[in-house]
Design a protein around this motif. Structure first.
Motif, PDB file in Angstrom:
ATOM      1  N   ALA A  54       0.728  -1.142   0.133  1.00 49.35           N
ATOM      2  CA  ALA A  54      -0.070  -0.060  -0.048  1.00 49.35           C
ATOM      3  C   ALA A  54       0.758   1.323  -0.074  1.00 49.35           C
ATOM      4  CB  ALA A  54      -0.919  -0.095   1.148  1.00 49.35           C
ATOM      5  N   LYS A  55       2.031   1.242   0.837  1.00 50.55           N
ATOM      6  CA  LYS A  55       3.050   2.478   0.871  1.00 50.55           C
ATOM      7  C   LYS A  55       3.399   2.442  -0.491  1.00 50.55           C
ATOM      8  CE  LYS A  55       3.907   2.043   5.702  1.00 50.55           C
ATOM      9  NZ  LYS A  55       5.026   1.786   6.812  1.00 50.55           N
ATOM     10  N   ALA A  56       4.084   1.307  -0.997  1.00 56.19           N
ATOM     11  CA  ALA A  56       4.481   1.483  -2.426  1.00 56.19           C
ATOM     12  C   ALA A  56       3.672   2.279  -3.458  1.00 56.19           C
ATOM     13  CB  ALA A  56       5.055   0.106  -2.831  1.00 56.19           C
ATOM     14  N   VAL A  57       2.610   1.943  -3.390  1.00 58.16           N
ATOM     15  CA  VAL A  57       1.462   2.484  -4.459  1.00 58.16           C
ATOM     16  C   VAL A  57       1.108   3.854  -3.974  1.00 58.16           C
ATOM     17  CG1 VAL A  57      -0.988   2.338  -5.115  1.00 58.16           C
ATOM     18  CG2 VAL A  57       0.250   0.270  -4.754  1.00 58.16           C
ATOM     19  N   LYS A  58       1.268   4.117  -2.953  1.00 56.59           N
ATOM     20  CA  LYS A  58       1.027   5.586  -2.540  1.00 56.59           C
ATOM     21  C   LYS A  58       2.404   6.452  -3.038  1.00 56.59           C
ATOM     22  CE  LYS A  58      -1.877   5.364   1.404  1.00 56.59           C
ATOM     23  NZ  LYS A  58      -2.344   5.477   2.806  1.00 56.59           N
ATOM     24  N   ARG A  59       3.641   5.883  -2.852  1.00 61.10           N
ATOM     25  CA  ARG A  59       4.628   6.559  -3.195  1.00 61.10           C
ATOM     26  C   ARG A  59       4.678   6.735  -4.947  1.00 61.10           C
ATOM     27  NH1 ARG A  59       7.572   3.269   0.945  1.00 61.10           N
ATOM     28  NH2 ARG A  59       7.998   1.885  -1.103  1.00 61.10           N
ATOM     29  N   ALA A  60       4.132   5.823  -5.333  1.00 62.80           N
ATOM     30  CA  ALA A  60       4.024   5.736  -7.021  1.00 62.80           C
ATOM     31  C   ALA A  60       3.317   7.167  -7.401  1.00 62.80           C
ATOM     32  CB  ALA A  60       3.569   4.473  -7.591  1.00 62.80           C
ATOM     33  N   GLY A  61       2.303   7.479  -6.806  1.00 65.20           N
ATOM     34  CA  GLY A  61       1.660   8.549  -7.152  1.00 65.20           C
ATOM     35  C   GLY A  61      -0.009   8.218  -7.632  1.00 65.20           C
ATOM     36  N   GLU A  62      -0.475   9.179  -8.267  1.00 65.97           N
ATOM     37  CA  GLU A  62      -1.793   8.766  -8.609  1.00 65.97           C
ATOM     38  C   GLU A  62      -1.704   7.974 -10.012  1.00 65.97           C
ATOM     39  OE1 GLU A  62      -5.018   9.676  -7.910  1.00 65.97           O
ATOM     40  OE2 GLU A  62      -4.332  10.279  -5.907  1.00 65.97           O
ATOM     41  N   PRO A  63      -2.497   6.943  -9.960  1.00 67.43           N
ATOM     42  CA  PRO A  63      -2.405   5.989 -11.381  1.00 67.43           C
ATOM     43  C   PRO A  63      -3.031   6.674 -12.691  1.00 67.43           C
ATOM     44  CG  PRO A  63      -4.189   5.351 -10.086  1.00 67.43           C
ATOM     45  CD  PRO A  63      -3.517   6.401  -9.298  1.00 67.43           C
ATOM     46  N   PRO A  64      -2.615   6.410 -13.874  1.00 65.82           N
ATOM     47  CA  PRO A  64      -3.006   7.228 -14.974  1.00 65.82           C
ATOM     48  C   PRO A  64      -4.453   6.879 -15.078  1.00 65.82           C
ATOM     49  CG  PRO A  64      -1.088   5.870 -15.643  1.00 65.82           C
ATOM     50  CD  PRO A  64      -1.438   5.523 -14.217  1.00 65.82           C
ATOM     51  N   LYS A  65      -5.155   8.003 -15.704  1.00 59.02           N
ATOM     52  CA  LYS A  65      -6.504   7.992 -16.126  1.00 59.02           C
ATOM     53  C   LYS A  65      -7.212   6.428 -16.582  1.00 59.02           C
ATOM     54  CE  LYS A  65     -10.241  10.768 -17.634  1.00 59.02           C
ATOM     55  NZ  LYS A  65     -10.639  12.086 -18.319  1.00 59.02           N
ATOM     56  N   GLY A  66      -8.064   5.971 -15.945  1.00 57.54           N
ATOM     57  CA  GLY A  66      -8.615   4.569 -16.534  1.00 57.54           C
ATOM     58  C   GLY A  66      -7.871   3.547 -16.034  1.00 57.54           C
ATOM     59  N   VAL A  67      -6.883   3.778 -15.136  1.00 59.54           N
ATOM     60  CA  VAL A  67      -6.002   2.658 -14.399  1.00 59.54           C
ATOM     61  C   VAL A  67      -6.630   2.449 -13.027  1.00 59.54           C
ATOM     62  CG1 VAL A  67      -3.827   1.736 -13.720  1.00 59.54           C
ATOM     63  CG2 VAL A  67      -4.000   2.486 -15.989  1.00 59.54           C
ATOM     64  N   THR A  68      -6.789   1.280 -12.547  1.00 57.73           N
ATOM     65  CA  THR A  68      -7.260   1.018 -11.226  1.00 57.73           C
ATOM     66  C   THR A  68      -6.470   0.255 -10.583  1.00 57.73           C
ATOM     67  OG1 THR A  68      -8.618  -0.844 -11.868  1.00 57.73           O
ATOM     68  CG2 THR A  68      -9.830   1.398 -11.584  1.00 57.73           C
ATOM     69  N   VAL A  69      -6.186   0.366  -9.353  1.00 58.87           N
ATOM     70  CA  VAL A  69      -5.294  -0.550  -8.737  1.00 58.87           C
ATOM     71  C   VAL A  69      -5.912  -1.267  -7.248  1.00 58.87           C
ATOM     72  CG1 VAL A  69      -3.144  -0.164  -7.095  1.00 58.87           C
ATOM     73  CG2 VAL A  69      -3.360   1.275  -8.964  1.00 58.87           C
ATOM     74  N   ARG A  70      -5.711  -2.469  -7.630  1.00 57.49           N
ATOM     75  CA  ARG A  70      -6.385  -3.214  -6.430  1.00 57.49           C
ATOM     76  C   ARG A  70      -5.264  -4.035  -5.642  1.00 57.49           C
ATOM     77  NH1 ARG A  70     -11.094  -6.606  -9.455  1.00 57.49           N
ATOM     78  NH2 ARG A  70     -12.371  -4.541  -9.915  1.00 57.49           N
ATOM     79  N   LEU A  71      -5.319  -3.922  -4.515  1.00 62.20           N
ATOM     80  CA  LEU A  71      -4.211  -4.666  -3.528  1.00 62.20           C
ATOM     81  C   LEU A  71      -4.646  -6.334  -3.384  1.00 62.20           C
ATOM     82  CD1 LEU A  71      -3.509  -2.174  -0.718  1.00 62.20           C
ATOM     83  CD2 LEU A  71      -2.113  -2.844  -2.439  1.00 62.20           C
ATOM     84  N   ARG A  72      -3.960  -7.135  -3.689  1.00 61.60           N
ATOM     85  CA  ARG A  72      -4.229  -8.667  -3.522  1.00 61.60           C
ATOM     86  C   ARG A  72      -3.113  -9.247  -2.967  1.00 61.60           C
ATOM     87  NH1 ARG A  72      -8.066  -9.867  -8.339  1.00 61.60           N
ATOM     88  NH2 ARG A  72      -8.182 -11.785  -6.863  1.00 61.60           N
ATOM     89  N   GLY A  73      -3.183 -10.600  -2.440  1.00 57.47           N
ATOM     90  CA  GLY A  73      -2.488 -11.109  -1.650  1.00 57.47           C
ATOM     91  C   GLY A  73      -3.074 -11.863  -0.565  1.00 57.47           C
ATOM     92  N   GLN A  74      -1.961 -11.984   0.430  1.00 56.42           N
ATOM     93  CA  GLN A  74      -2.455 -12.811   1.690  1.00 56.42           C
ATOM     94  C   GLN A  74      -2.934 -11.683   2.822  1.00 56.42           C
ATOM     95  OE1 GLN A  74      -2.209 -15.950   2.215  1.00 56.42           O
ATOM     96  NE2 GLN A  74      -1.724 -16.290  -0.214  1.00 56.42           N
ATOM     97  N   ILE A  75      -2.718 -10.255   2.598  1.00 53.82           N
ATOM     98  CA  ILE A  75      -3.064  -9.528   3.721  1.00 53.82           C
ATOM     99  C   ILE A  75      -4.586  -9.353   3.889  1.00 53.82           C
ATOM    100  CG2 ILE A  75      -3.215  -6.948   4.369  1.00 53.82           C
ATOM    101  CD1 ILE A  75      -0.442  -8.639   4.323  1.00 53.82           C
ATOM    102  N   PRO A  76      -5.515  -9.163   3.067  1.00 51.98           N
ATOM    103  CA  PRO A  76      -6.942  -9.446   3.245  1.00 51.98           C
ATOM    104  C   PRO A  76      -7.524 -10.496   4.136  1.00 51.98           C
ATOM    105  CG  PRO A  76      -6.668  -8.411   1.284  1.00 51.98           C
ATOM    106  CD  PRO A  76      -5.319  -9.001   1.859  1.00 51.98           C
TER     107      PRO A  76
END
Length: 195
Positions: free
Chosen positions: A1-23
């Motif tokens: 989640a921190k890495a995604v925030k550091r990468a900044g806002e995603p381009p228009k039309g791109v969605t980011v979903r966190l997946r894996g073992q955490i949820p």
């Protein structure tokens, strides 16, 4: 989640979903927390019915904080994270600690029914069940050593059980008799009503 925030806002039309073992891990931990609370309540009610006394049930369950403190200390000292395995270890250690406490309080209650003296009964319970409590805790601790020294997958369970049991055993043999003597002072020898 921190890495995604550091990468900044995603381009228009791109969605980011966190997946894996955490949820699933968060859901499991939440379920385990509620399960532990429900088990404490069930144990308290069953002990109250068995001993016919809320006081004795309260005394028995006072070893649970010692277990949790022992688990936390052992995980902190060994640098182990709180995960599903360590949760299971805490539950196992709590079960054994409560069983040892029930053993001691049963013996003390039998002595108090004869003499009516809660302090003498607490001493007799602690001394009379000393060997049984130490044997149970030592056997489980020794059995968990290979797990505690093993792989990263099994080590949290073993470390949690060992830490919880060590502190719970000390608490069962020292603090529990004192609490029992304090809360049972002045109680009736035998009661068919919940005291």
């Amino acid at each position: 989640a921190k890495a995604v925030k550091r990468a900044g806002e995603p381009p228009k039309g791109v969605t980011v979903r966190l997946r894996g073992q955490i949820p699933p891990l968060e859901v499991t931990q939440t379920s385990l927390k509620w399960g532990v609370l429900a088990s404490f309540l069930a144990i308290f009610l069953l002990l109250s019915a068995f001993f016919e006394s809320f006081r004795v049930s309260f005394s028995v369950l006072l070893t649970a904080p010692a277990v949790l403190l022992g688990v936390a200390l052992s995980l902190w000292i060994t640098g182990t994270t709180l995960n599903v395995q360590s949760f299971l270890g805490a539950i196992m250690a709590t079960g054994i600690a409560v069983a040892n406490s029930i053993l001691l309080c049963s013996f003390a209650e039998a002595a108090r029914a004869e003499t009516g003296d809660a302090l003498a009964a607490a001493r007799e319970g602690a001394l009379g069940r000393l060997r049984a409590v130490l044997m149970t805790a030592t056997a489980m601790t020794c059995g968990m050593l290979p797990l505690a020294l093993g792989s990263a997958q099994t080590a949290p369970l073993g470390r949690a059980v060992i830490g919880g049991l060590v502190l719970a055993t000390v608490s069962t043999l020292t603090i529990l008799p004192a609490v029992y003597a304090l809360v049972m002072r002045g109680a009736k020898r035998r009661s068919h009503e919940v005291a």
